[in-house]
Write a protein that holds these residues in place. Structure first.
Motif, short mmCIF file in Angstrom:
data_model
loop_
_atom_site.label_atom_id
_atom_site.label_comp_id
_atom_site.label_asym_id
_atom_site.label_seq_id
_atom_site.Cartn_x
_atom_site.Cartn_y
_atom_site.Cartn_z
N LYS A 89 25.66 -22.27 47.08
CA LYS A 89 24.61 -23.23 47.42
C LYS A 89 25.29 -24.57 47.59
O LYS A 89 25.64 -25.23 46.63
CB LYS A 89 23.59 -23.35 46.29
N ARG A 90 25.51 -24.96 48.81
CA ARG A 90 26.26 -26.20 49.05
C ARG A 90 25.47 -27.39 48.52
O ARG A 90 24.34 -27.63 48.94
CB ARG A 90 26.51 -26.35 50.55
N ASP A 91 26.07 -28.11 47.60
CA ASP A 91 25.41 -29.28 47.02
C ASP A 91 26.36 -30.46 47.03
O ASP A 91 27.56 -30.29 46.85
CB ASP A 91 25.01 -29.00 45.56
N THR A 92 25.80 -31.63 47.19
CA THR A 92 26.62 -32.85 47.10
C THR A 92 26.61 -33.31 45.65
O THR A 92 25.56 -33.27 45.00
CB THR A 92 26.02 -33.94 48.00
N ILE A 93 27.76 -33.72 45.14
CA ILE A 93 27.82 -34.23 43.76
C ILE A 93 27.17 -35.61 43.74
O ILE A 93 27.49 -36.46 44.58
CB ILE A 93 29.28 -34.35 43.27
N VAL A 94 26.27 -35.82 42.81
CA VAL A 94 25.64 -37.13 42.66
C VAL A 94 26.67 -38.05 42.00
O VAL A 94 27.10 -37.82 40.87
CB VAL A 94 24.37 -37.03 41.79
N THR A 95 27.09 -39.09 42.73
CA THR A 95 28.15 -39.96 42.20
C THR A 95 27.58 -41.08 41.32
O THR A 95 28.32 -41.72 40.58
CB THR A 95 28.98 -40.56 43.35
N GLN A 96 26.26 -41.29 41.41
CA GLN A 96 25.65 -42.33 40.58
C GLN A 96 25.67 -41.93 39.11
O GLN A 96 25.41 -40.77 38.79
CB GLN A 96 24.19 -42.47 41.02
N GLY A 97 25.99 -42.86 38.24
CA GLY A 97 25.93 -42.59 36.79
C GLY A 97 26.95 -41.59 36.31
O GLY A 97 26.79 -40.96 35.27
N THR A 121 33.82 -35.42 50.12
CA THR A 121 34.48 -35.56 51.43
C THR A 121 35.23 -34.28 51.80
O THR A 121 35.12 -33.79 52.92
CB THR A 121 35.47 -36.75 51.40
N TYR A 122 35.99 -33.76 50.85
CA TYR A 122 36.79 -32.55 51.12
C TYR A 122 35.90 -31.33 51.35
O TYR A 122 36.18 -30.50 52.22
CB TYR A 122 37.76 -32.28 49.96
N GLN A 123 34.82 -31.22 50.58
CA GLN A 123 33.92 -30.07 50.76
C GLN A 123 33.28 -30.09 52.16
O GLN A 123 33.06 -29.04 52.76
CB GLN A 123 32.82 -30.05 49.68
#
Length: 552
Positions: A355-363, A83-85
């Protein structure tokens, strides 16, 4: 998520040849936005949505450089980082204090042993491995900087703020262990921050609440407190955190903390020691820094002193305004700020944020609780256990003899007792809480008279292993009495507590285990069951009977 090619160079190497991305981002920032890159805001994921949203609004409005996460959980933190990124035009550097890994701040994560415990370990490769594991954990939840390791030499047993957070009292041991942890993390692609320069180990004041004063000569500070920092700068330290301490021999300005001192930050760290990496202030909301410098004056002085990053300003909007005014008044050269901003942007590139990436929150909980990490925790515990007395006596303990296994300081049966009983088939458990009354103590004392062997675990029940372990006078007296009998003791507490437990120096056996966790209890039991040869050495001296390096 993190590109391998960005990390073939070290961060310091990349600073000398900054990537094009740094130029392109830097050139798009106006003066206000550049200054804002130097500020990191506090965030939590255990204080509810309203708090999290308010931090998000600050990030969006002020476009700050980074975040320091405190208490919460890994899943919530990863989601909030995403969210913050999203609201930040330049990617945020995300940091946290992880001296013993994510568990220092987050629930549902692994806590590695404290640095004092690691100070007892003789094989520093294990500590390097821990650094690699911690780097994986931090990166898995989207963090780029660990505000660790602690490189303070804890040469004051009464230190209220460093103590078990230090690798111990010996500057060479501290340097070797801090270096192994630092290199493991950096080789794993994580930025690190040695702290608290020029050395917070010999204070009796906690800088969270007041300004400590160090009244030592510059020569003593240079040869002792600063030694680990000087050596680790040579070994490629990426970052250093400055302490809030008043040090007249290095800067005689009244009440000025080291964080706000240009002679210390620029004169000593940058110029004399030649440090080129990131310089981060300790928290700017601590009483040690704002007690004498109010209304944003501390923030301005922190930048004037030569810090690249100020964390947790009381009011970053006000601070940025004050710094812009100082630039207009020629009190500070914009070139100095630009250099810091380029260091921050290069850190962002080196950690893969370009390289803008979303953190995978699953697992995510499984991802930061790997079996390899848990096995390493046990390995570290096994390597730290320190035998001070009774090597031969413990070897002669007989598994089939009647054995009393006593737990002191905890209200119920402990892991230590259960583990010990696997090796002593004819055993009975006794439990005495830290506040046990005279009748409870005398009952146990009477019953154990019928046993051939006595094995005692002394446990500090507090969440952190400080000094002044809470055991009442009756319990301490009982420990002293047992020391005169055929008893073997295991201390699951800070080793400095040995000085408050007279009698143990006369015991038949004494194993020091540094902290209360189950993995330490498993290791201690393995030693007393003659299944593990102890190799730990005391990282501190404890007057009057025990000295640094002791261990059979």
């Amino acid at each position: 998520m993190f590109s391998a090619n960005a990390q073939q160079k070290t961060y310091l190497e990349m600073l000398t040849n900054q990537p094009k991305w740094v130029d392109s981002v830097f050139n798009k920032l106006n003066r206000r936005e550049r200054i804002a890159q130097m500020f990191f805001v506090r965030a939590h994921t255990n204080l509810g949505k309203k708090y999290s949203d308010s931090v998000g609004l600050v990030i969006k409005k002020e476009q700050l450089g980074g975040v320091v996460f405190f208490q919460g959980g890994p899943g919530r933190q990863a989601a909030l980082t995403n969210t913050y990124q999203k609201v930040s035009r330049v990617p945020l550097l995300i940091s946290s204090d992880g001296e013993w890994g994510l568990g220092m701040r987050l629930d549902s994560t692994i806590s590695y042993p404290y640095q004092m415990t690691l100070g007892a370990i003789q094989n520093k490769d294990l500590i390097y491995k821990m650094g690699l594991e911690v780097a994986k954990d931090f990166k898995r939840i989207g963090m780029q900087i660990n505000l660790a390791p602690d490189a303070d030499v804890n040469n004051n047993p009464k230190n209220p703020v460093i103590n078990y957070r230090s690798f111990g009292e010996n500057k060479y041991n501290v340097t070797a262990k801090a270096g192994a942890y630092m290199k493991g993390m950096q080789d794993g692609g994580l930025l690190t921050t040695l702290k608290h320069f020029p050395g917070h180990g010999d204070t009796d004041v906690d800088s969270h609440y007041d300004l400590p004063q160090l009244n030592f000569s510059a020569a003593r500070l240079d040869s002792l407190e600063m030694y680990p920092f000087k050596e680790l700068i040579k070994q490629g330290a990426a970052g250093i955190m400055i302490a809030h301490m008043n040090i007249p021999s290095l800067d005689n300005t009244p009440h000025v903390p080291s964080t706000l001192s240009k002679p210390i930050v620029t004169g000593i760290l940058k110029q004399k020691l030649g440090f080129k990496g990131l310089i981060i202030s300790d928290a700017m909301d601590m009483k040690g820094v704002v007690k004498y410098f109010k209304d944003g004056e501390a923030d301005l002085m922190g930048i004037l002193a030569g810090n690249d990053i100020l964390e947790l300003s009381q009011n970053s909007d006000r601070a940025i305004r004050l710094i812009r005014r100082a630039v207009r008044q020629n009190r500070i050269d914009m070139k100095v700020i630009d250099e810091s901003v380029r260091k921050i942007l290069t850190a962002k590139y080196w950690t893969g944020l370009y390289k803008r990436d979303t953190i995978v929150t699953q697992g995510i909980v499984t991802g930061v609780n790997r079996n390899a990490s848990k096995a390493l925790v046990q390995e570290l515990a096994n390597a730290s256990v320190t035998l001070l007395k009774g090597k031969d006596y413990i070897k002669r303990l007989v598994p089939i003899r009647r054995t009393a296994i006593i737990s002191i300081g905890e209200p119920g049966v402990t892991t230590f007792q259960k583990e010990i009983s696997k090796g002593y088939y004819n055993s009975v458990y006794y439990v005495l809480d830290k506040d046990a009354n005279a009748a409870q103590i005398s009952n146990v004392a009477r019953e154990i008279g019928a046993f051939d062997q006595i094995i005692v675990g002394i446990h500090d029940s507090r969440s952190r292993p400080g000094n002044n372990m809470p055991l009442n006078a009756g319990i301490k007296n009982f420990i002293k009495e047992l020391s005169g009998k055929n008893a073997v003791f295991a201390l699951f507490a800070n080793p400095y507590n040995l000085s408050a437990l007279p009698g143990l120096e006369n015991s038949k056996g004494l194993v020091v285990c540094y902290q209360k966790e189950d993995y330490m209890q498993i290791s201690a039991a393995a030693v007393i069951n003659n299944r593990l040869i102890p190799t730990g050495k005391l990282p501190v001296s404890v007057a009057p009977f025990y000295k640094f390096g002791d261990g059979l």
